[in-house]
Scaffold this motif. Structure first.
Motif, PDB file in Angstrom:
ATOM      1  N   LEU A 235       0.864  -1.180   0.000  1.00  9.14           N
ATOM      2  CA  LEU A 235       0.000   0.000   0.000  1.00  9.14           C
ATOM      3  C   LEU A 235       0.897   1.224   0.000  1.00  9.14           C
ATOM      4  CD1 LEU A 235      -2.727  -0.969   2.611  1.00  9.14           C
ATOM      5  CD2 LEU A 235      -2.919  -0.940   0.140  1.00  9.14           C
ATOM      6  N   THR A 236       0.536   2.179  -0.783  1.00  8.07           N
ATOM      7  CA  THR A 236       1.411   3.340  -0.909  1.00  8.07           C
ATOM      8  C   THR A 236       0.602   4.591  -1.175  1.00  8.07           C
ATOM      9  OG1 THR A 236       3.273   4.234  -2.140  1.00  8.07           O
ATOM     10  CG2 THR A 236       1.730   2.942  -3.397  1.00  8.07           C
ATOM     11  N   ASP A 237       1.171   5.703  -0.884  1.00  4.69           N
ATOM     12  CA  ASP A 237       0.584   6.973  -1.298  1.00  4.69           C
ATOM     13  C   ASP A 237       1.035   7.226  -2.719  1.00  4.69           C
ATOM     14  OD1 ASP A 237      -0.651   7.501   1.129  1.00  4.69           O
ATOM     15  OD2 ASP A 237       1.154   8.442   1.947  1.00  4.69           O
ATOM     16  N   ALA A 238       0.187   7.851  -3.488  1.00  8.89           N
ATOM     17  CA  ALA A 238       0.550   8.183  -4.862  1.00  8.89           C
ATOM     18  C   ALA A 238       1.701   9.178  -4.855  1.00  8.89           C
ATOM     19  CB  ALA A 238      -0.657   8.772  -5.584  1.00  8.89           C
TER      20      ALA A 238
ATOM     21  N   GLU B   9      -4.805  -8.639  -6.224  1.00  7.27           N
ATOM     22  CA  GLU B   9      -5.076  -9.611  -5.154  1.00  7.27           C
ATOM     23  C   GLU B   9      -6.507  -9.471  -4.639  1.00  7.27           C
ATOM     24  OE1 GLU B   9      -3.321 -12.096  -3.778  1.00  7.27           O
ATOM     25  OE2 GLU B   9      -1.573 -11.795  -5.060  1.00  7.27           O
ATOM     26  N   VAL B  10      -6.969  -8.244  -4.461  1.00 11.00           N
ATOM     27  CA  VAL B  10      -8.326  -8.015  -3.966  1.00 11.00           C
ATOM     28  C   VAL B  10      -9.343  -8.490  -4.992  1.00 11.00           C
ATOM     29  CG1 VAL B  10     -10.015  -6.248  -3.305  1.00 11.00           C
ATOM     30  CG2 VAL B  10      -7.671  -6.149  -2.420  1.00 11.00           C
ATOM     31  N   ARG B  11      -9.111  -8.218  -6.268  1.00  8.69           N
ATOM     32  CA  ARG B  11     -10.032  -8.699  -7.308  1.00  8.69           C
ATOM     33  C   ARG B  11     -10.083 -10.222  -7.335  1.00  8.69           C
ATOM     34  NH1 ARG B  11      -7.609  -4.313 -10.404  1.00  8.69           N
ATOM     35  NH2 ARG B  11      -9.139  -2.622 -10.453  1.00  8.69           N
TER      36      ARG B  11
ATOM     37  N   VAL C  10      -3.499   2.835  -4.124  1.00  8.71           N
ATOM     38  CA  VAL C  10      -2.823   1.590  -3.772  1.00  8.71           C
ATOM     39  C   VAL C  10      -2.153   1.029  -5.017  1.00  8.71           C
ATOM     40  CG1 VAL C  10      -4.387   1.048  -1.878  1.00  8.71           C
ATOM     41  CG2 VAL C  10      -4.916   0.232  -4.150  1.00  8.71           C
ATOM     42  N   CYS C  11      -1.220   0.134  -4.797  1.00  9.47           N
ATOM     43  CA  CYS C  11      -0.481  -0.409  -5.930  1.00  9.47           C
ATOM     44  C   CYS C  11      -1.346  -1.406  -6.702  1.00  9.47           C
ATOM     45  CB  CYS C  11       0.813  -1.044  -5.462  1.00  9.47           C
ATOM     46  SG  CYS C  11       0.606  -2.589  -4.572  1.00  9.47           S
ATOM     47  N   ALA C  12      -0.964  -1.631  -7.940  1.00  7.77           N
ATOM     48  CA  ALA C  12      -1.710  -2.519  -8.838  1.00  7.77           C
ATOM     49  C   ALA C  12      -1.724  -3.955  -8.326  1.00  7.77           C
ATOM     50  CB  ALA C  12      -1.114  -2.451 -10.237  1.00  7.77           C
ATOM     51  N   GLU C  13      -0.632  -4.393  -7.710  1.00  7.62           N
ATOM     52  CA  GLU C  13      -0.564  -5.765  -7.196  1.00  7.62           C
ATOM     53  C   GLU C  13      -1.640  -6.002  -6.133  1.00  7.62           C
ATOM     54  OE1 GLU C  13       2.511  -8.640  -4.720  1.00  7.62           O
ATOM     55  OE2 GLU C  13       3.265  -6.819  -5.659  1.00  7.62           O
ATOM     56  N   PHE C  14      -1.831  -5.021  -5.256  1.00  7.27           N
ATOM     57  CA  PHE C  14      -2.849  -5.143  -4.227  1.00  7.27           C
ATOM     58  C   PHE C  14      -4.239  -5.222  -4.846  1.00  7.27           C
ATOM     59  CE2 PHE C  14      -5.873  -3.142  -1.281  1.00  7.27           C
ATOM     60  CZ  PHE C  14      -5.798  -4.041  -0.246  1.00  7.27           C
TER      61      PHE C  14
END
Length: 125
Positions: free
Chosen positions: A69-72, A87-89, A80-84
């Motif tokens: 998780l990151t700030d832009a 994973e959520v999808r 949030v990052c694309a990887e997260f």
């Protein structure tokens, strides 16, 4: 701040805070006497964890993706990052498949109950 203060500030029980620490989700500091010392950034992280748990994500997935998780870069909060997101999808899709399976089972039970007749009791025979 001490654990009781952190509990009040985050709305999470002291027990949950210890659990998050045991699971490696947070790492509070320690004061000279060994007591946990929670800073504002840890409280912010607890709020994110709580939100993710309330969304139904398992601790295992939260532990895996929390570091990503990151700030832009432009400072836009909530990015949030694309990887997260991937994973959520994936988790959401697996959950939807389980829901569909359970719905089918419920429909089958409903059909059975509609057609099933209880045995006649000796008094009504």
């Amino acid at each position: 701040m001490k654990i009781s203060e952190a509990s009040k500030a985050s709305g999470v029980s002291a027990r949950s805070l210890r659990y998050y620490e045991d699971e490696g989700l947070i790492v509070p500091g320690r004061s000279g006497n060994g007591y946990r010392d929670y800073c504002t950034s840890t409280i912010d992280r607890v709020l994110v964890i709580r939100s993710l748990l309330e969304s139904g994500l398992p601790v295992r997935l939260i532990r895996e993706v929390l570091p990503h998780l990151t700030d832009a870069p432009d400072g836009e909060p909530g990015t949030v990052c694309a990887e997260f997101l991937h994973e959520v999808r994936d988790y959401r899709d697996r959950l939807a498949a389980r829901i569909a399976e359970l719905s089918a089972q419920r429909s089958a039970l409903d059909a059975f109950l509609l057609e099933a007749r209880p045995p006649k009791s000796p008094a009504t025979a």
